[in-house]
Enzyme design. Structure first.
Site, PDB file in Angstrom:
ATOM      1  N   SER A 127       0.358  -1.471   0.396  1.00  0.00           N
ATOM      2  CA  SER A 127      -0.269  -0.447   1.242  1.00  0.00           C
ATOM      3  C   SER A 127      -0.529   0.835   0.465  1.00  0.00           C
ATOM      4  CB  SER A 127       0.670  -0.142   2.408  1.00  0.00           C
ATOM      5  OG  SER A 127       0.260   1.014   3.079  1.00  0.00           O
ATOM      6  N   TYR A 152       8.325   2.649   5.923  1.00  0.00           N
ATOM      7  CA  TYR A 152       7.280   1.634   5.761  1.00  0.00           C
ATOM      8  C   TYR A 152       6.772   1.616   4.310  1.00  0.00           C
ATOM      9  CZ  TYR A 152       2.670  -0.526   5.984  1.00  0.00           C
ATOM     10  OH  TYR A 152       1.573  -1.308   5.729  1.00  0.00           O
TER      11      TYR A 152
HETATM   12  N1  LIG Z   1      -4.355  -2.551   8.791  1.00  0.00           N
HETATM   13  C1  LIG Z   1      -4.142  -1.649   7.854  1.00  0.00           C
HETATM   14  O1  LIG Z   1      -4.761  -0.573   7.854  1.00  0.00           O
HETATM   15  C2  LIG Z   1      -3.152  -1.899   6.739  1.00  0.00           C
HETATM   16  C3  LIG Z   1      -3.040  -0.928   5.722  1.00  0.00           C
HETATM   17  C4  LIG Z   1      -2.139  -1.153   4.690  1.00  0.00           C
HETATM   18  C5  LIG Z   1      -1.382  -2.298   4.651  1.00  0.00           C
HETATM   19  N2  LIG Z   1      -1.494  -3.215   5.666  1.00  0.00           N
HETATM   20  C6  LIG Z   1      -0.654  -4.412   5.595  1.00  0.00           C
HETATM   21  O2  LIG Z   1      -1.482  -5.546   5.759  1.00  0.00           O
HETATM   22  C7  LIG Z   1      -0.783  -6.577   6.456  1.00  0.00           C
HETATM   23  C8  LIG Z   1      -1.555  -6.987   7.686  1.00  0.00           C
HETATM   24  O3  LIG Z   1      -1.738  -5.837   8.502  1.00  0.00           O
HETATM   25  P1  LIG Z   1      -2.424  -5.899   9.924  1.00  0.00           P
HETATM   26  O4  LIG Z   1      -3.085  -4.594  10.142  1.00  0.00           O
HETATM   27  O5  LIG Z   1      -3.180  -7.154  10.059  1.00  0.00           O
HETATM   28  O6  LIG Z   1      -1.114  -5.934  10.837  1.00  0.00           O
HETATM   29  P2  LIG Z   1      -0.780  -6.826  12.133  1.00  0.00           P
HETATM   30  O7  LIG Z   1       0.473  -6.256  12.696  1.00  0.00           O
HETATM   31  O8  LIG Z   1      -1.975  -6.908  13.011  1.00  0.00           O
HETATM   32  O9  LIG Z   1      -0.513  -8.256  11.511  1.00  0.00           O
HETATM   33  C9  LIG Z   1       0.747  -8.701  11.055  1.00  0.00           C
HETATM   34  C10 LIG Z   1       1.048 -10.030  11.745  1.00  0.00           C
HETATM   35  O10 LIG Z   1       2.260 -10.525  11.188  1.00  0.00           O
HETATM   36  C11 LIG Z   1       3.071 -11.043  12.220  1.00  0.00           C
HETATM   37  N3  LIG Z   1       4.464 -10.901  11.777  1.00  0.00           N
HETATM   38  C12 LIG Z   1       5.169  -9.763  11.610  1.00  0.00           C
HETATM   39  N4  LIG Z   1       6.413 -10.035  11.176  1.00  0.00           N
HETATM   40  C13 LIG Z   1       6.480 -11.390  11.048  1.00  0.00           C
HETATM   41  C14 LIG Z   1       7.501 -12.284  10.642  1.00  0.00           C
HETATM   42  N5  LIG Z   1       8.714 -11.847  10.295  1.00  0.00           N
HETATM   43  N6  LIG Z   1       7.231 -13.616  10.622  1.00  0.00           N
HETATM   44  C15 LIG Z   1       6.012 -14.082  10.998  1.00  0.00           C
HETATM   45  N7  LIG Z   1       5.012 -13.277  11.412  1.00  0.00           N
HETATM   46  C16 LIG Z   1       5.242 -11.952  11.434  1.00  0.00           C
HETATM   47  C17 LIG Z   1       2.744 -10.208  13.443  1.00  0.00           C
HETATM   48  O11 LIG Z   1       2.985 -10.911  14.658  1.00  0.00           O
HETATM   49  C18 LIG Z   1       1.262  -9.890  13.241  1.00  0.00           C
HETATM   50  O12 LIG Z   1       0.443 -10.807  13.953  1.00  0.00           O
HETATM   51  C19 LIG Z   1       0.595  -6.016   6.758  1.00  0.00           C
HETATM   52  O13 LIG Z   1       1.461  -6.411   5.717  1.00  0.00           O
HETATM   53  C20 LIG Z   1       0.376  -4.513   6.695  1.00  0.00           C
HETATM   54  O14 LIG Z   1       1.569  -3.831   6.360  1.00  0.00           O
HETATM   55  C21 LIG Z   1      -2.365  -3.035   6.700  1.00  0.00           C
END
Ligand SMILES: NC(=O)c1ccc[n+]([C@@H]2O[C@H](COP(=O)([O-])OP(=O)(O)OC[C@H]3O[C@@H](n4cnc5c(N)ncnc54)[C@H](O)[C@@H]3O)[C@@H](O)[C@H]2O)c1
Length: 318
Positions: A127, A152
Site C-alpha cells: 500500500s 495498517y
Molecule cells: N483499495 C485501495 O485503495 C487499496 C489501496 C492500497 C492497498 N490496498 C490493498 O489491496 C488489497 C485489496 O483491497 P480492496 O480495496 O479490494 O479491499 P477489500 O476489503 O474490498 O478486499 C479484501 C477482501 O479480502 C477478504 N479477506 C480479508 N481478510 C481475509 C482473510 N483472513 N481470509 C480470507 N479473506 C479475507 C475480505 O472479505 C475482502 O473481500 C488489500 O490487501 C488492501 O490492503 C487497497
C-alpha cells in the site's frame, strides 16, 4: 494458460482482477472469508458476477493452511495474487486484532504454505500507506519507508520485509504492489469517495479533514488491474512497484468533480485532521512505467463518471 489463485477475490480489487484475468483466458479460482468489515451483500454481488464467468470462490480464511494447500495442489496453481487483508486506516484504531490476524499471521501462513511448492509465484497488495509520514513527494520505491502513520501501514511494511525474507530463504518469486487509493465501480463502502457520494445524494454533510487541501493520488480500478496483470507477467525475483496515478488531486477538487457528476452540491463539515491519516499521497511511477509498462490512463473526471453511474444502479437495488 496461467493458473491463478486470487485471495480476497470478492473484495473490490480482487473482483475486478479475477474477472480481467479470466477474460484473458487464465484459469482463476478465488478465496474469500466474506468478513463483515463492510456490507457483505456487496461481496456476494461480486461473487455472483464472478460465478457467472465460471470463476469459483472458496469460502475460507487465509489462516486455514490446509485449505490453501489443497487449492494450490488440486488446481496446479502457478501464481497467487494475494489481496485478502484487513484494509482501511481508521478501523485499525477500533480493531487492531483484525490487522494482526489477516495481515500478519495470515500473510506468514500463506508464505509457509508457498515455501513447500516449487514454482509458485506471489504478487501481493502492499500500500501507499508504507510511505507514512514521508515528506518528500512523489513517493518513490527508493525512498525509506520507516515511518508508517498507522498500524495498517505498518502491517503492509512488515509484509514487504517478511516477503523479502521468504524470497531469500526459499527462492519464491515475489512482487509487492503499493496501491494508491484505488476507486471505481463495485468499490469499497468504507472509502471516502463512496461515503461522499452517498451523503451528497442523501443531502447529508460530508466530513472534510481540515481545509480540504489533502492531496490524494486516486487510481482508477482498470488502471490498477492492468498494473497488477503486468506484475504477474513480470514476477520472477523480488521487486516492489508503485501502482498510482501520478496525478494527485486536492480533496476539494475531487469533490467538485463528484458534485458535477451527481448534479448536486455537497454540504461540507470541516473536522480536525484525523491523527494517523496521511496528508498527501503521490506516486512516482517511473520504475513501474519502465518495467511493467504501467501507464494509467483514466482521469478523475472519467473514473468518477463510471463510479457514479454504477453507484446509482447499485443504490436502486439495495
Ligand atoms: N483499495 C485501495 O485503495 C487499496 C489501496 C492500497 C492497498 N490496498 C490493498 O489491496 C488489497 C485489496 O483491497 P480492496 O480495496 O479490494 O479491499 P477489500 O476489503 O474490498 O478486499 C479484501 C477482501 O479480502 C477478504 N479477506 C480479508 N481478510 C481475509 C482473510 N483472513 N481470509 C480470507 N479473506 C479475507 C475480505 O472479505 C475482502 O473481500 C488489500 O490487501 C488492501 O490492503 C487497497
Amino acid at each position: 494458460m496461467k493458473k491463478i489463485l486470487v485471495t480476497g477475490a470478492c473484495g473490490f480489487i480482487g473482483f475486478h482482477l479475477s474477472s480481467a484475468l479470466k477474460k484473458r483466458d487464465n484459469f482463476v479460482i478465488g478465496l474469500d472469508n466474506y468478513n463483515s468489515y463492510y456490507d457483505q451483500n456487496l461481496k456476494y454481488q461480486r461473487e455472483k458476477v464472478l460465478n457467472e464467468q465460471d470463476i469459483n470462490i472458496v469460502n475460507a480464511d487465509i489462516n486455514d493452511k490446509d485449505i490453501v494447500r489443497k487449492i494450490l495442489e488440486k488446481n496446479k496453481i502457478d501464481t497467487v495474487v494475494h489481496l485478502a487483508a484487513q484494509a482501511g486506516v481508521r478501523y485499525s484504531f477500533e480493531n487492531p486484532d483484525a490487522y494482526v490476524s489477516s495481515n500478519l499471521v495470515g500473510f506468514v501462513n500463506l508464505l509457509e504454505v508457498l515455501k513447500s511448492f516449487k514454482n509458485i509465484k506471489l504478487v501481493f497488495a502492499s500500500s501507499s500507506s508504507v510511505y507514512g509520514l514521508n515528506e518528500k513527494i512523489p513517493f518513490s520505491t527508493d525512498d525509506k519507508t520507516d515511518s508508517p502513520a498507522n498500524l495498517y501501514g505498518a502491517t503492509k511494511k512488515a509484509n514487504e520485509s517478511i516477503a523479502y525474507a521468504y524470497h531469500n530463504l526459499f527462492q519464491i518469486p515475489i512482487v509487492a504492489l503499493r496501491y494508491f487509493t484505488v476507486y471505481g465501480p463495485y468499490g469499497r463502502p468504507d472509502m471516502a469517495y463512496f461515503k461522499f457520494t452517498k451523503s451528497i445524494l442523501e443531502e447529508k454533510p460530508i466530513e472534510i479533514f481540515g481545509d480540504g487541501n489533502m492531496l490524494r493520488d486516486f487510481t482508477y480500478i482498470d488502471d490498477a488491474v492492468e498494473g497488477t496483470i503486468s506484475a504477474i507477467d513480470y514476477c520472477n525475483k523480488f521487486d516492489i512497484f508503485n501502482i498510482g496515478n501520478n496525478k494527485p488531486v486536492k480533496l476539494m477538487d475531487f469533490i467538485s468533480v463528484l458534485e458535477k457528476h451527481l448534479g448536486k452540491k455537497a454540504k461540507l463539515k470541516h473536522i480536525p485532521v484525523f491523527k494517523g491519516e496521511m496528508l498527501k499521497t503521490y506516486a512516482d511511477i517511473i520504475k513501474s512505467q519502465e518495467k511493467l509498462n504501467f501507464n494509467p490512463k483514466t482521469s478523475i473526471e472519467e473514473g468518477l463518471k463510471h463510479f457514479v453511474k454504477w453507484y446509482k444502479s447499485y443504490q436502486k437495488d439495495n
